[in-house]
Write a protein that holds these residues in place. Structure first.
Motif, mmCIF file in Angstrom:
data_model
loop_
_atom_site.group_PDB
_atom_site.id
_atom_site.type_symbol
_atom_site.label_atom_id
_atom_site.label_comp_id
_atom_site.label_asym_id
_atom_site.label_seq_id
_atom_site.Cartn_x
_atom_site.Cartn_y
_atom_site.Cartn_z
ATOM 1 N N ALA A 42 0.828 -1.210 0.000
ATOM 2 C CA ALA A 42 0.000 0.000 0.000
ATOM 3 C C ALA A 42 0.860 1.258 0.000
ATOM 4 O O ALA A 42 0.537 2.243 -0.685
ATOM 5 C CB ALA A 42 -0.925 -0.008 1.218
ATOM 6 N N SER A 43 1.970 1.249 0.752
ATOM 7 C CA SER A 43 2.853 2.416 0.778
ATOM 8 C C SER A 43 3.515 2.638 -0.573
ATOM 9 O O SER A 43 3.657 3.782 -1.026
ATOM 10 C CB SER A 43 3.909 2.265 1.876
ATOM 11 N N LEU A 44 3.892 1.548 -1.229
ATOM 12 C CA LEU A 44 4.452 1.669 -2.585
ATOM 13 C C LEU A 44 3.392 2.158 -3.567
ATOM 14 O O LEU A 44 3.682 2.968 -4.458
ATOM 15 C CB LEU A 44 5.014 0.320 -3.031
ATOM 16 N N VAL A 131 8.925 4.479 4.727
ATOM 17 C CA VAL A 131 9.871 4.065 5.762
ATOM 18 C C VAL A 131 9.137 3.321 6.881
ATOM 19 O O VAL A 131 9.569 2.240 7.325
ATOM 20 C CB VAL A 131 10.619 5.294 6.323
ATOM 21 N N ILE A 132 8.026 3.881 7.329
ATOM 22 C CA ILE A 132 7.272 3.276 8.430
ATOM 23 C C ILE A 132 6.723 1.915 8.038
ATOM 24 O O ILE A 132 6.862 0.920 8.772
ATOM 25 C CB ILE A 132 6.117 4.215 8.844
ATOM 26 N N ALA A 383 17.210 4.985 8.966
ATOM 27 C CA ALA A 383 16.165 4.035 9.372
ATOM 28 C C ALA A 383 16.524 2.619 8.954
ATOM 29 O O ALA A 383 16.358 1.664 9.730
ATOM 30 C CB ALA A 383 14.825 4.445 8.769
ATOM 31 N N ILE A 384 17.032 2.464 7.737
ATOM 32 C CA ILE A 384 17.377 1.127 7.253
ATOM 33 C C ILE A 384 18.541 0.542 8.049
ATOM 34 O O ILE A 384 18.461 -0.573 8.589
ATOM 35 C CB ILE A 384 17.743 1.174 5.749
ATOM 36 N N SER A 385 19.634 1.290 8.129
ATOM 37 C CA SER A 385 20.838 0.761 8.776
ATOM 38 C C SER A 385 20.644 0.568 10.275
ATOM 39 O O SER A 385 21.104 -0.422 10.848
ATOM 40 C CB SER A 385 22.030 1.700 8.515
ATOM 41 N N LYS A 386 19.948 1.507 10.929
ATOM 42 C CA LYS A 386 19.807 1.395 12.383
ATOM 43 C C LYS A 386 18.853 0.269 12.758
ATOM 44 O O LYS A 386 19.089 -0.452 13.746
ATOM 45 C CB LYS A 386 19.346 2.737 12.957
ATOM 46 N N SER A 387 17.780 0.088 12.005
ATOM 47 C CA SER A 387 16.900 -1.045 12.295
ATOM 48 C C SER A 387 17.647 -2.358 12.101
ATOM 49 O O SER A 387 17.504 -3.294 12.905
ATOM 50 C CB SER A 387 15.664 -1.001 11.398
ATOM 51 N N LEU A 388 18.463 -2.432 11.062
ATOM 52 C CA LEU A 388 19.270 -3.632 10.817
ATOM 53 C C LEU A 388 20.196 -3.908 11.992
ATOM 54 O O LEU A 388 20.289 -5.050 12.480
ATOM 55 C CB LEU A 388 20.079 -3.455 9.533
#
Length: 631
Positions: A42-44, A131-132, A383-388
């Motif tokens: 849905a976000s895409l 992102v969310i 957001a990507i790197s820190k969540s990883l």
């Protein structure tokens, strides 16, 4: 489009209810995975449809949506007050009652209830939704096997997973509502929902330390909620509208409105855990790792920086803008310094998060197209790197029983997949041509005109290299050819792999991400794209050429190391004769001294207990000056 908006905001609430009321692990797993997949698609889809003008939301069962949100505001404050009473927190009760009293007066006496379009979708909103919905969903999926093992470790007689996933999934819907809101009162409602969700998740394990830290998070964020209400009232008193799009289009409209926006920025500071409010986010590390990952990457703290970025046009060119930039730069530098003295992996990540959020807020304060570009790029890639990295630390902790980076020394020898993914995550935070470093380069270019800002940004960047390089180096090791393969659950391996690949691939695609998603935000874009590089008058960042060089260097390194398993590994030479025991040497008085490697943390220079009070006092002074500048 209306169906997509409903899916993004309401589907998580429905899924959360299913997770809570249907006490079946299989149903919960299916619900979380399906919800995550639908939110991502849905976000895409929303991004593909493009931006949209503010739209109204119809009534529900004959009740006006604005009136319903108002009722829910007071109900939410009632719930928060209850928990303040339950935990005997005078601060929570006082801040909640103050919010309620001001809202009653504002709604009943001051506010002229006009129709304000509830939702809007500009480029910033659509990027935040992506992102969310994608990163947040991956974290929720990761939490399914993680929480099962977590509860086995705690030896619980009754599972608390239904409540845990209720608030975890609800968080996603609240955040989507927050970033899509066009009515300030809607924004406030979702702002407070994230406050309640974070409180419940931080205190999930119900240990004394978890409860204590959840209460601290609640009172600090309740203070932020009070600042939000005060800011809203001041903005309305000057502008006469709650329509965010109209406010931003008009720009700064006088001292009263700019002061109100200053209080909204203060609310953003508390939510983003900026100094002196960082202690609530550090305390949140007691929560299960998926909570930490969600708070730090795509929800709670990003709500804080989003509010400041959202209202940046309303204070452009004012002293408040300069104050926000200085406060953000100070937090970036100070938390980078505090990270140096830490060996706890989650605490390093926490301080690093607050530091990077300070950099994003600094960019919002600089308030030029180049600075806003840097802020948005940092939001995406951080957001990507820190969540990883948070998910990696959680995986490592369950594997070795520790989150101390000294205990992770040589992790590659036993857990190669997790170690390799962690190293890649660290490199994406540290080195070019990855997106986080590119965002920092943009921020440094944008801050070059302010001597105070650029000095703090330069010092913070230098300190950042120390704690990332130290951690990454600790993970390196040799691995025996006959070592058993590392085992990971599918729902653990899948999010880690997707985030790891995403951090690299999206960094490679960053010129095209900028060109299609960020450049249209400005009348005159700060960069042009050519041959996979971003070019500006101040310099260029050659993304694709650097990736080509990186790829060639990686191939050479792999070839050079291809025969390492057949090479005899020599023990370290430490100034004495190597003894027969591995890693030992003959020391003073011919005694056998075991060899031990350890990082330096410079505890005397970067002692958390010594630096924190000083940094807090300085930050309070800077915030007072910031609000004074708004007046």
């Amino acid at each position: 489009m209306s169906n997509l908006l409903l899916l993004l905001v309401l589907l998580p609430a429905v899924a959360a209810a299913v997770c809570y009321f249907v006490r079946s692990h299989a149903v919960r797993t299916l619900t979380v995975v399906a919800t995550g997949a639908i939110l991502a698609v849905a976000s895409l889809g929303l991004l593909g449809q493009g931006t949209f003008e503010p739209v109204a939301v119809g009534s529900f069962l004959g009740i006006s949506s604005d009136f319903l949100v108002t009722i829910l505001d007071f109900a939410l404050l009632g719930v928060i007050f209850y928990y303040g009473y339950k935990h005997k927190s005078v601060l929570i009760q006082a801040f909640t009652l103050a919010q309620a009293a001001l809202l009653v007066w504002f709604e009943c006496v001051v506010l002229e209830h006009a129709d304000v379009p509830a939702l809007v979708g500009d480029k910033l909103s659509l990027i935040m939704v992506l992102v969310i919905s994608v990163i947040g969903s991956l974290i929720c999926i990761f939490a399914l096997p993680y929480m099962k093992e977590h509860e086995e470790h705690l030896q619980l007689k009754k599972s608390r997973q239904p409540r845990f996933f209720f608030f975890l999934v609800l968080f996603l819907g609240a955040m989507n509502g927050l970033v899509l809101a066009n009515n300030i009162m809607w924004l406030y409602f979702f702002f407070e929902v994230t406050t309640l969700c974070s409180f419940m998740l931080i205190g999930h394990d119900a240990t004394p330390v978890a409860v204590r830290n959840s209460v601290r998070a609640l009172w600090m964020n309740s203070f932020g909620g009070l600042a939000f209400v005060i800011g809203t009232m001041l903005v309305y008193a000057q502008a006469g509208t709650l329509d965010i799009s109209a406010l931003l289009a008009a720009g700064p409209q006088g001292a009263l409105m700019v002061t109100g926006v200053g209080f909204l920025c203060l609310a953003g500071f508390t939510k983003a855990a900026q100094i002196p409010f960082q202690s609530w986010l550090l305390g949140a590390m007691v929560a299960p790792t998926p909570v930490s990952a969600l708070l730090h990457s795509s929800t709670m703290v990003k709500a804080g920086v989003y509010v400041i970025l959202r209202f940046a046009p309303a204070f452009a060119g004012t002293l408040l803008s300069d104050g926000v930039a200085v406060c953000g730069a100070f937090t970036f530098m100070a938390c980078a310094a505090l990270s140096i003295g830490q060996s706890n992996g989650k605490k390093i990540l926490a301080y690093s998060t607050v530091s990077n959020l300070g950099l994003i807020i600094c960019c919002a304060g600089i308030n030029t197209p180049l600075a806003i570009t840097a802020a948005v790029m940092l939001i995406i890639f951080h957001a990507i790197s820190k969540s990883l990295l948070f998910l990696c630390v959680g995986t490592i902790e369950q594997a070795i029983g520790s989150r101390d980076i000294e205990d992770m020394r040589g992790l590659y020898a036993k857990h190669p997949r997790t170690a390799l993914i962690t190293i890649i995550g660290i490199l994406t935070m540290l080195l070019p041509p990855f997106g986080v470093l590119m965002g920092k380069w943009m921020a440094l270019e944008a801050g070059a005109s302010n001597i105070y800002v650029i000095v703090m940004l330069a010092m913070g960047s230098a300190l950042t290299v120390v704690y990332w390089a130290r951690w990454g180096g600790s993970l390196m090791a040799s691995r025996n050819a006959d070592a058993p393969a590392e085992k990971q659950a599918t729902l653990i391996r899948l999010p880690l792999t997707i985030l790891c690949v995403g951090a690299v691939v999206l960094s490679l695609a960053s010129p095209w991400i900028y060109n299609s998603m960020i450049a249209p935000m400005f009348d005159v874009a700060p960069f042009t794209m050519s041959f996979g590089s971003l070019d500006a008058a101040t310099g260029s960042f050659a993304v694709v050429p650097l990736f080509i060089i990186l790829g060639l260097g990686l191939l050479y390194a792999v070839k050079a190391a291809s025969g390492f398993r057949t090479v005899r590994v020599m023990p370290p030479y430490t100034g004495g004769i190597n003894a027969a025991e591995d890693g030992a040497y003959v020391g003073p008085m011919n005694s056998i001294v075991p060899f031990a490697a350890s990082n330096m943390y410079m505890g005397e220079l970067f002692a958390e207990g010594k630096l924190t009070p000083v940094f807090n006092a300085l930050a309070v002074a800077l915030i007072v000056l910031m609000l004074g500048g708004a007046l």
